[in-house]
Design a protein around this motif. Structure first.
Motif, PDB file in Angstrom:
ATOM      1  N   ASN A  54      42.058  92.896  85.379  1.00 29.06           N
ATOM      2  CA  ASN A  54      41.868  91.794  84.441  1.00 29.06           C
ATOM      3  C   ASN A  54      40.583  92.054  83.659  1.00 29.06           C
ATOM      4  N   VAL A  56      38.528  90.232  82.124  1.00 26.81           N
ATOM      5  CA  VAL A  56      37.457  89.239  82.262  1.00 26.81           C
ATOM      6  C   VAL A  56      36.855  89.278  83.660  1.00 26.81           C
ATOM      7  N   THR A  57      37.701  89.218  84.688  1.00 25.53           N
ATOM      8  CA  THR A  57      37.204  89.144  86.064  1.00 25.53           C
ATOM      9  C   THR A  57      36.993  90.507  86.696  1.00 25.53           C
ATOM     10  N   THR A 145      31.037  92.830  78.274  1.00 26.93           N
ATOM     11  CA  THR A 145      31.559  91.526  78.674  1.00 26.93           C
ATOM     12  C   THR A 145      30.444  90.630  79.169  1.00 26.93           C
ATOM     13  N   ASN A 148      31.134  87.003  79.365  1.00 31.47           N
ATOM     14  CA  ASN A 148      32.136  86.603  80.340  1.00 31.47           C
ATOM     15  C   ASN A 148      31.727  86.927  81.763  1.00 31.47           C
ATOM     16  N   ASP A 203      26.713  84.708  85.742  1.00 34.40           N
ATOM     17  CA  ASP A 203      26.901  83.544  84.873  1.00 34.40           C
ATOM     18  C   ASP A 203      26.054  82.366  85.349  1.00 34.40           C
TER      19      ASP A 203
END
Length: 272
Positions: A54, A56-57, A145, A148, A203
């Protein structure tokens, strides 16, 4: 426990880098493809490990419909295989690179994710086969990223990849850890585990200044212990393993042993 282990080993993972692994994103950005393998020799069957991630993750993406082929100088070496479905998102394909030394091209077409068809997306790897250490050469870049959560924990703590602490760790990783096969193997095996949670932690650091400062304070003893490696010569696998294990044990003592001893003494004091 997972987060504590990552803190002990995070300096080796500030910037993921693998001698025999490369992650590229498809041309339309729906999926990342990770390609990894051992040394490749001509006319010897080699297992190619493929992970669909994935974007994003960076976790394994299940249920992918794909095809793959390998060519060299326009000649077909492998495939193209029929449209294939992987339910777990990870496959191993044995391939014999039978056109001698040189650069082979491995092409992927992705046609579905999670049982949902999508317009065909492509990604290609260049693989060098021969006496030189086999490696993948990216022909398209995975976009950063950072927004994200792709930024790693220490980089988020210090605010920039150009911070002196990050530069110090980068040099240690590139000049010391990755100079041995055991160091490369460690980073390859640990990367999947590390990325299972580090984007979320990074994050949270960016959203919570207090937590960010706590991480920064927590990293300081580790940075000091790792600076010891700048004063030793590591010329063999045995020395790399010896110094590496010693540094890990030292950090376990600082982060686990000392607090546990303090708690025990406090308990005994209150009991008396």
């Amino acid at each position: 426990m997972k987060f504590l282990l990552a803190l002990l080993l995070i300096p080796l993972l500030i910037i993921p880098a693998f001698a025999e692994s490369q992650t590229l994103r498809t041309d339309k950005g729906a999926i990342d493809v990770n390609l990894s393998y051992d040394d490749i020799e001509p006319n010897v069957q080699t297992k190619i490990n493929i992970d669909f991630l994935n974007p994003v993750t960076q976790k394994t993406q299940e249920h992918i419909d794909y095809t793959v082929s390998v060519t060299k100088d326009g000649q077909q070496v492998f495939g193209p295989i029929p449209l294939t479905h992987t339910s777990v998102g990870t496959v191993k394909i044995p391939i014999e690179f039978n056109q001698g030394e040189g650069v082979y091209k491995m092409d992927f077409e992705i046609e579905g994710i999670l049982f949902q068809p999508l317009p065909t997306e492509t990604v290609s790897f260049d693989i060098t086969v021969g006496d030189a250490h086999a490696q993948t050469v990216p022909n398209n870049d995975v976009p950063p990223t950072e927004e994200n959560g792709g930024c790693l924990i220490a980089t988020a703590a210090y605010g920039s990849e150009m911070a002196p602490q990050i530069q110090q760790l980068r040099e240690l990783r590139d000049n010391t850890v990755l100079s041995t096969k055991s160091g490369i193997a460690f980073m390859t095996g640990f990367n999947q585990f590390y990325y299972s949670f580090s984007p979320g932690v990074a994050d949270f650091e960016r959203e919570n200044p207090v937590f960010k400062e706590m991480i920064k304070v927590g990293l300081t003893p580790m940075l000091s212990s790792l600076s010891l490696l700048n004063h030793v010569d590591i010329d063999s696998e045995q020395e790399m393993l010896g110094y590496g294990i010693s540094i890990i044990l030292l950090n376990i003592g600082m982060y686990v042993g000392i607090p546990a001893f303090g708690i025990l003494k406090l308990y005994q004091f209150r009991k008396n």
